[in-house]
Design a protein around this motif. Structure first.
Motif, PDB file in Angstrom:
ATOM      1  N   SER A   9      10.105  10.856   0.177  1.00 35.43           N
ATOM      2  CA  SER A   9      10.412   9.142   0.154  1.00 35.43           C
ATOM      3  C   SER A   9       9.137   8.430   0.702  1.00 35.43           C
ATOM      4  N   SER A  10       9.309   7.014   0.738  1.00 24.66           N
ATOM      5  CA  SER A  10       8.217   6.511   1.253  1.00 24.66           C
ATOM      6  C   SER A  10       8.134   6.436   2.819  1.00 24.66           C
ATOM      7  N   VAL A  11       9.259   6.531   3.683  1.00 23.05           N
ATOM      8  CA  VAL A  11       9.259   6.830   5.015  1.00 23.05           C
ATOM      9  C   VAL A  11       8.596   7.932   5.457  1.00 23.05           C
ATOM     10  N   GLU A  12       8.974   9.305   4.629  1.00 20.18           N
ATOM     11  CA  GLU A  12       8.290  10.553   5.169  1.00 20.18           C
ATOM     12  C   GLU A  12       6.617  10.393   4.864  1.00 20.18           C
ATOM     13  N   LYS A  13       6.525   9.806   3.981  1.00 21.06           N
ATOM     14  CA  LYS A  13       5.020   9.737   3.502  1.00 21.06           C
ATOM     15  C   LYS A  13       4.270   9.083   4.499  1.00 21.06           C
ATOM     16  N   ALA A  14       4.724   7.827   4.868  1.00 21.72           N
ATOM     17  CA  ALA A  14       4.013   6.963   6.037  1.00 21.72           C
ATOM     18  C   ALA A  14       4.160   7.973   7.610  1.00 21.72           C
ATOM     19  N   GLU A  15       5.104   8.439   7.625  1.00 20.15           N
ATOM     20  CA  GLU A  15       5.095   9.306   9.028  1.00 20.15           C
ATOM     21  C   GLU A  15       4.098  10.286   8.861  1.00 20.15           C
TER      22      GLU A  15
ATOM     23  N   LYS B 187       0.917  -1.310   0.119  1.00 22.94           N
ATOM     24  CA  LYS B 187      -0.087  -0.021   0.081  1.00 22.94           C
ATOM     25  C   LYS B 187       0.882   1.178  -0.029  1.00 22.94           C
ATOM     26  N   MET B 188       2.037   1.244   0.610  1.00 24.81           N
ATOM     27  CA  MET B 188       2.744   2.308   0.740  1.00 24.81           C
ATOM     28  C   MET B 188       3.558   2.500  -0.457  1.00 24.81           C
ATOM     29  N   ILE B 189       3.785   1.543  -1.405  1.00 28.86           N
ATOM     30  CA  ILE B 189       4.353   1.830  -2.684  1.00 28.86           C
ATOM     31  C   ILE B 189       3.393   2.132  -3.608  1.00 28.86           C
ATOM     32  N   LYS B 190       2.042   1.921  -3.430  1.00 27.30           N
ATOM     33  CA  LYS B 190       1.036   2.225  -4.411  1.00 27.30           C
ATOM     34  C   LYS B 190       0.869   3.945  -4.246  1.00 27.30           C
ATOM     35  N   CYS B 191       0.880   4.112  -2.934  1.00 30.73           N
ATOM     36  CA  CYS B 191       0.551   5.646  -2.700  1.00 30.73           C
ATOM     37  C   CYS B 191       1.690   6.558  -3.251  1.00 30.73           C
ATOM     38  N   CYS B 192       2.875   5.935  -3.249  1.00 25.45           N
ATOM     39  CA  CYS B 192       4.039   6.827  -3.667  1.00 25.45           C
ATOM     40  C   CYS B 192       4.061   7.013  -5.105  1.00 25.45           C
ATOM     41  N   ARG B 193       3.526   5.781  -5.641  1.00 23.90           N
ATOM     42  CA  ARG B 193       3.488   5.788  -7.438  1.00 23.90           C
ATOM     43  C   ARG B 193       2.458   6.846  -7.857  1.00 23.90           C
ATOM     44  N   MET B 194       1.138   6.832  -7.016  1.00 23.16           N
ATOM     45  CA  MET B 194       0.072   7.403  -7.348  1.00 23.16           C
ATOM     46  C   MET B 194       0.692   9.096  -7.227  1.00 23.16           C
ATOM     47  N   SER B 195       1.250   9.464  -5.933  1.00 20.96           N
ATOM     48  CA  SER B 195       1.841  10.877  -6.028  1.00 20.96           C
ATOM     49  C   SER B 195       2.919  11.283  -7.289  1.00 20.96           C
ATOM     50  N   CYS B 196       3.577  10.285  -7.381  1.00 17.72           N
ATOM     51  CA  CYS B 196       4.581  10.398  -8.570  1.00 17.72           C
ATOM     52  C   CYS B 196       3.995  10.890  -9.975  1.00 17.72           C
TER      53      CYS B 196
ATOM     54  N   GLN C 150       0.737  10.767  11.370  1.00 20.02           N
ATOM     55  CA  GLN C 150       0.396  11.873  11.999  1.00 20.02           C
ATOM     56  C   GLN C 150      -0.967  12.628  11.903  1.00 20.02           C
ATOM     57  N   GLN C 151      -1.351  12.548  10.613  1.00 18.63           N
ATOM     58  CA  GLN C 151      -2.504  12.964  10.344  1.00 18.63           C
ATOM     59  C   GLN C 151      -3.743  12.256  10.925  1.00 18.63           C
ATOM     60  N   ARG C 152      -3.518  10.929  10.762  1.00 20.75           N
ATOM     61  CA  ARG C 152      -4.559   9.807  11.426  1.00 20.75           C
ATOM     62  C   ARG C 152      -4.533  10.152  12.964  1.00 20.75           C
ATOM     63  N   GLY C 153      -3.566  10.095  13.479  1.00 25.36           N
ATOM     64  CA  GLY C 153      -3.602  10.298  14.831  1.00 25.36           C
ATOM     65  C   GLY C 153      -4.174  11.646  15.272  1.00 25.36           C
ATOM     66  N   GLN C 154      -3.970  12.759  14.665  1.00 31.64           N
ATOM     67  CA  GLN C 154      -4.503  13.968  15.024  1.00 31.64           C
ATOM     68  C   GLN C 154      -5.997  13.907  14.920  1.00 31.64           C
ATOM     69  N   LEU C 155      -6.585  13.325  13.825  1.00 29.93           N
ATOM     70  CA  LEU C 155      -7.973  13.116  13.670  1.00 29.93           C
ATOM     71  C   LEU C 155      -8.647  12.499  14.755  1.00 29.93           C
ATOM     72  N   LYS C 156      -7.944  11.223  15.242  1.00 25.78           N
ATOM     73  CA  LYS C 156      -8.477  10.507  16.196  1.00 25.78           C
ATOM     74  C   LYS C 156      -8.419  11.053  17.524  1.00 25.78           C
ATOM     75  N   GLU C 157      -7.310  12.106  17.973  1.00 23.94           N
ATOM     76  CA  GLU C 157      -7.125  12.666  19.100  1.00 23.94           C
ATOM     77  C   GLU C 157      -8.356  13.711  19.269  1.00 23.94           C
ATOM     78  N   GLU C 158      -8.798  14.457  17.862  1.00 26.69           N
ATOM     79  CA  GLU C 158      -9.820  15.486  18.131  1.00 26.69           C
ATOM     80  C   GLU C 158     -11.255  14.721  18.360  1.00 26.69           C
ATOM     81  N   GLN C 159     -11.481  13.449  17.804  1.00 28.98           N
ATOM     82  CA  GLN C 159     -12.482  12.749  17.816  1.00 28.98           C
ATOM     83  C   GLN C 159     -12.761  12.470  19.286  1.00 28.98           C
TER      84      GLN C 159
END
Length: 278
Positions: free
Chosen positions: A86-92, A63-72, A96-105
């Motif tokens: 890079s793939s690592v930066e995209k995953a991080e 899934k991580m490789i697929k997301c990187c390809r779509m962005s490219c 963070q984005q998902r953690g913020q949403l869960k925390e707000e909810q």
């Protein structure tokens, strides 16, 4: 009719008293249960709100490789390719984005629960409706007069009074009879004394003869001989003697024993002696 009406009133009154007692006991029981529930709630320690922690999601590699390809593919030009993460930066970033949403909810949910608890703790009185009509005053029900107690006369109380009166009459009658008997005995005794006095005056005294002192009574021993006991003679029927002899003959066996067989007379005499000894 009056007695039946009175009994019906007493029964109705007892039924109402019993119903009132049962209702009162039920109310007391409900109040006690409510008090026990309230004390149990107070004794339970309040839980502190859960402190949220940042979730750590694990995204699969495909899934991580697929997301990187779509962005490219979306990015075009040499300048954008230079800034491709890079793939690592995209995953991080996704983490963070998902953690913020869960925390707000979670924070919204906690605030909502706290607000509801505060509303329940501090009830607010309901205001009057927005109308131009004058408020209606409810008509009070008519006040009932105080119940005047009736002087109850139970059948047992009436019977007790009658029974006491009857017992008093019986006791009075017994006392009179006893007094009459004593008076009669006293009169009879006086009459007997007067009769004795009269007879004593009429009687003529006579001298009693003197005893013979020269011939005193001396007891003597009897000259009769003592009674001599005799042996009793019991009469046994002939058929019984024959039966006894036959039984003794059957018990004895052998020629020597037959020679010593006793006669019927000797057997009868032996039976007599045994019976006398017993």
């Amino acid at each position: 009719m009056e007695r039946a009406r009175f009994a019906h009133q007493v029964a109705e009154k007892r039924r109402l008293i019993k119903q009132y007692k049962m209702e009162r006991e039920r109310q007391q029981k409900l109040e006690e249960e409510e008090e026990i529930k309230r004390l149990r709630k107070e004794m339970i320690p309040k839980k502190q709100p859960t402190v949220p922690r940042e979730p750590k999601f694990c995204i699969p590699r495909h899934k991580m490789i697929k997301c990187c390809r779509m962005s490219c593919n979306d990015m075009s030009g040499p300048s954008r390719l230079q800034h491709l993460p890079s793939s690592v930066e995209k995953a991080e970033a996704l983490y963070q984005q998902r953690g913020q949403l869960k925390e707000e909810q979670l924070m919204k949910k906690i605030q909502k629960l706290v607000g509801e608890e505060e509303k329940l703790r501090m009830p607010i009185a309901q205001g009057l409706p927005w109308t131009t009509d004058e408020p209606k005053c409810l008509i009070k029900p008519p006040v009932k007069k105080n119940t005047i107690p009736i002087d109850l006369k139970l059948h047992s109380d009436i019977r007790a009074v009658e029974r006491a009166r009857f017992a008093h009459q019986v006791a009075e009658k017994g006392r009179l009879i006893k007094q009459y008997k004593m008076e009669r005995e006293r009169q009879q005794k006086l009459e007997e004394e007067e009769e004795i006095k009269r007879l004593r005056k009429e009687l003529i005294p006579k001298a009693q003869l003197m005893p013979y002192f020269d011939r005193p009574f001396v007891p003597r021993r009897s000259e009769k001989q003592p009674t001599v006991p005799r042996e009793p003679k019991f009469c046994i029927p002939r058929h019984k003697t024959i039966k006894c002899c036959r039984m003794s003959c059957n018990d004895m066996s052998g020629p020597s024993q037959l020679q010593h067989l006793p006669s019927s007379v000797e057997k009868a005499e032996a039976l007599y002696k045994n019976r006398i000894l017993q």
